[in-house]
Motif scaffolding. Structure first.
Motif, PDB file in Angstrom:
ATOM      1  N   UNK A   1       0.845  -4.458  -5.364  1.00 52.20           N
ATOM      2  CA  UNK A   1       1.466  -5.776  -5.551  1.00 52.20           C
ATOM      3  C   UNK A   1       2.644  -5.701  -6.514  1.00 52.20           C
ATOM      4  N   UNK A   2       3.552  -6.639  -6.344  1.00 52.38           N
ATOM      5  CA  UNK A   2       4.717  -6.728  -7.223  1.00 52.38           C
ATOM      6  C   UNK A   2       4.267  -7.275  -8.575  1.00 52.38           C
ATOM      7  N   UNK A   3       4.240  -6.430  -9.570  1.00 52.24           N
ATOM      8  CA  UNK A   3       3.691  -6.812 -10.879  1.00 52.24           C
ATOM      9  C   UNK A   3       4.587  -7.796 -11.612  1.00 52.24           C
ATOM     10  N   UNK A   4       5.890  -7.732 -11.379  1.00 51.09           N
ATOM     11  CA  UNK A   4       6.786  -8.697 -12.011  1.00 51.09           C
ATOM     12  C   UNK A   4       6.521 -10.098 -11.473  1.00 51.09           C
ATOM     13  N   UNK A   5       6.326 -10.202 -10.170  1.00 47.77           N
ATOM     14  CA  UNK A   5       6.006 -11.501  -9.577  1.00 47.77           C
ATOM     15  C   UNK A   5       4.673 -12.001 -10.102  1.00 47.77           C
TER      16      UNK A   5
ATOM     17  N   UNK B   1       0.825  -1.196   0.000  1.00 46.56           N
ATOM     18  CA  UNK B   1       0.000   0.000   0.000  1.00 46.56           C
ATOM     19  C   UNK B   1       0.860   1.247   0.000  1.00 46.56           C
ATOM     20  N   UNK B   2       0.422   2.341  -0.601  1.00 48.68           N
ATOM     21  CA  UNK B   2       1.220   3.549  -0.588  1.00 48.68           C
ATOM     22  C   UNK B   2       1.306   4.172   0.782  1.00 48.68           C
ATOM     23  N   UNK B   3       0.233   4.189   1.530  1.00 44.80           N
ATOM     24  CA  UNK B   3       0.256   4.833   2.842  1.00 44.80           C
ATOM     25  C   UNK B   3      -0.205   3.915   3.950  1.00 44.80           C
ATOM     26  N   UNK B   4      -0.802   2.777   3.626  1.00 47.98           N
ATOM     27  CA  UNK B   4      -1.327   1.868   4.630  1.00 47.98           C
ATOM     28  C   UNK B   4      -0.806   0.466   4.380  1.00 47.98           C
ATOM     29  N   UNK B   5      -0.052  -0.078   5.322  1.00 45.78           N
ATOM     30  CA  UNK B   5       0.328  -1.480   5.219  1.00 45.78           C
ATOM     31  C   UNK B   5      -0.829  -2.338   5.680  1.00 45.78           C
TER      32      UNK B   5
ATOM     33  N   UNK C   1       4.313 -20.444  -0.880  1.00 40.44           N
ATOM     34  CA  UNK C   1       3.401 -19.427  -1.398  1.00 40.44           C
ATOM     35  C   UNK C   1       4.179 -18.137  -1.664  1.00 40.44           C
ATOM     36  N   UNK C   2       4.033 -17.603  -2.856  1.00 40.96           N
ATOM     37  CA  UNK C   2       4.811 -16.430  -3.256  1.00 40.96           C
ATOM     38  C   UNK C   2       4.326 -15.174  -2.543  1.00 40.96           C
ATOM     39  N   UNK C   3       5.258 -14.251  -2.352  1.00 40.37           N
ATOM     40  CA  UNK C   3       4.980 -12.981  -1.692  1.00 40.37           C
ATOM     41  C   UNK C   3       4.721 -11.917  -2.763  1.00 40.37           C
ATOM     42  N   UNK C   4       3.501 -11.381  -2.771  1.00 42.15           N
ATOM     43  CA  UNK C   4       3.140 -10.351  -3.746  1.00 42.15           C
ATOM     44  C   UNK C   4       3.519  -8.950  -3.304  1.00 42.15           C
ATOM     45  N   UNK C   5       4.104  -8.811  -2.100  1.00 41.26           N
ATOM     46  CA  UNK C   5       4.333  -7.476  -1.573  1.00 41.26           C
ATOM     47  C   UNK C   5       3.089  -6.987  -0.862  1.00 41.26           C
ATOM     48  N   UNK C   6       2.776  -5.714  -0.991  1.00 43.29           N
ATOM     49  CA  UNK C   6       1.590  -5.187  -0.322  1.00 43.29           C
ATOM     50  C   UNK C   6       0.360  -5.362  -1.199  1.00 43.29           C
ATOM     51  N   UNK C   7      -0.817  -5.349  -0.554  1.00 43.53           N
ATOM     52  CA  UNK C   7      -2.017  -5.644  -1.329  1.00 43.53           C
ATOM     53  C   UNK C   7      -2.390  -4.537  -2.309  1.00 43.53           C
ATOM     54  N   UNK C   8      -2.178  -3.284  -1.952  1.00 43.33           N
ATOM     55  CA  UNK C   8      -2.561  -2.200  -2.858  1.00 43.33           C
ATOM     56  C   UNK C   8      -1.457  -1.834  -3.846  1.00 43.33           C
TER      57      UNK C   8
ATOM     58  N   UNK D   1      -4.401 -16.644  -7.298  1.00 43.72           N
ATOM     59  CA  UNK D   1      -3.793 -15.620  -6.442  1.00 43.72           C
ATOM     60  C   UNK D   1      -4.898 -15.023  -5.584  1.00 43.72           C
ATOM     61  N   UNK D   2      -4.666 -14.964  -4.280  1.00 39.56           N
ATOM     62  CA  UNK D   2      -5.623 -14.337  -3.368  1.00 39.56           C
ATOM     63  C   UNK D   2      -5.049 -13.027  -2.860  1.00 39.56           C
ATOM     64  N   UNK D   3      -5.820 -11.969  -3.001  1.00 36.61           N
ATOM     65  CA  UNK D   3      -5.399 -10.654  -2.516  1.00 36.61           C
ATOM     66  C   UNK D   3      -5.852 -10.391  -1.091  1.00 36.61           C
ATOM     67  N   UNK D   4      -6.432 -11.398  -0.446  1.00 36.53           N
ATOM     68  CA  UNK D   4      -7.024 -11.188   0.875  1.00 36.53           C
ATOM     69  C   UNK D   4      -6.805 -12.424   1.737  1.00 36.53           C
ATOM     70  N   UNK D   5      -6.496 -12.212   3.017  1.00 35.95           N
ATOM     71  CA  UNK D   5      -6.256 -13.327   3.926  1.00 35.95           C
ATOM     72  C   UNK D   5      -7.514 -14.168   4.153  1.00 35.95           C
TER      73      UNK D   5
END
Length: 305
Positions: free
Chosen positions: A89-93, A1-5, A80-87, A41-45
């Motif tokens: 996400x690592x687009x290369x991954x 996220x840009x301002x919120x983890x 399970x791969x790490x996408x980075x933050x939800x808002x 891919x799930x963007x939510x826990x």
């Protein structure tokens, strides 16, 4: 996220949101996914824990390192791969993963078009306007998700298992003489403020289903909580307080030295219970974990006098 983890979201007030689906499934992206999809891919826990319980764990989620802090069970499978933050996400991954399907939430609608560049994207909602029952919406979202991934039987089995857990917990609490016990369930934000879970929250719904009484009767937001000063908890003097981890040692030490905290009725009476982490914005797996943990803690406390 840009301002919120994700951690800030969980602690500070913006919840993950899961979706009330259309009768035939969820809200569709531009294209139909491969069916049944195997690379999800799930963007939510909450969606991720549901997929795991249905035997189809996601191949990637945001911030998997935080799973043990907030979800705990079901355990996150290795690899399970790490996408980075939800808002953000690592687009290369994401591109390298070549998913068949992405499952997401209204909280991330702002990046839905971006996600759809990589795979068909479905949105599911539990925590979204209007205020409703998180448990009932979790059932609907589970059925829709199960249909979309070709696991209808697994979805129904999960729903039945959750119901059986609620019934068993209700019997366990009644046998221990704890039916009707009044509780306040909170997360500490700091030493003076808590997030207290009210009617329609996942925790409130579980309490209702297991024969406990949620003492917080003031209006809650559509995530199911209110953020209040700890002095407002004194409005329920006969209740016990249940607080959830994670909580810092510093917060506990400062509370112990706080005259305001020590003046509260449940503190004076020693009616305080600490609960391991449970995902407050989860789905049926989190509901089951909360039921098991609340029963364990209350029964143990009752047995110890």
């Amino acid at each position: 996220m840009p301002t919120l983890s994700r951690r800030a979201m969980l602690l500070g007030g913006l919840a993950t949101s899961l979706a009330l689906p259309r009768p035939a499934g969820a809200q569709a992206g531009r294209d139909a996914p491969a069916f049944p999809p195997s690379r999800i891919v799930s963007m939510d826990f909450g969606l991720a824990e549901t997929l795991i319980e249905m035997g189809l764990p996601p191949i990637a989620i945001p911030n998997p390192g935080e799973w043990a802090d907030w979800v705990v069970e079901p355990a996150l499978p290795p690899g399970i791969a790490n996408l980075g933050t939800d808002r953000e996400p690592n687009l290369e991954v994401l591109a390298a993963l070549k998913p068949d399907l992405i499952v997401s939430t209204p909280y991330l609608d702002g990046i839905k078009l971006l996600l759809e560049r990589f795979a068909p994207t479905r949105t599911f909602s539990v925590y979204a306007p209007p205020v409703g029952s998180a448990y009932a919406r979790s059932i609907s979202a589970t059925r829709a998700l199960a249909a979309d991934v070709g696991r209808r039987d697994a979805g129904e089995e999960l729903i039945a298992r959750a119901q059986a857990t609620m019934e068993e917990t209700r019997r366990q609490l009644a046998t221990a003489g704890l039916a009707g016990r009044s509780l306040l369930v909170v997360n500490f934000l700091d030493t003076r403020h808590v997030r207290v879970y009210g009617k329609g929250s996942l925790f409130g719904d579980v309490m209702e289903r297991t024969g406990l009484v949620n003492s917080w009767t003031k209006p809650s937001n559509y995530w199911g909580f209110s953020t209040v000063g700890i002095e407002e908890l004194a409005d329920s003097p006969a209740s016990s307080l249940v607080y959830l981890e994670p909580i810092s040692t510093d917060t506990l030490d400062r509370l112990a030295a706080s005259p305001l905290w020590n003046s509260l009725p449940f503190v004076k009476a020693g009616r305080i219970h600490r609960l391991p982490p449970v995902l407050m914005f989860g789905m049926l797996p989190s509901a089951m974990r909360f039921a098991r943990q609340i029963a364990r803690v209350l029964v143990e406390a009752s047995s110890n006098g």
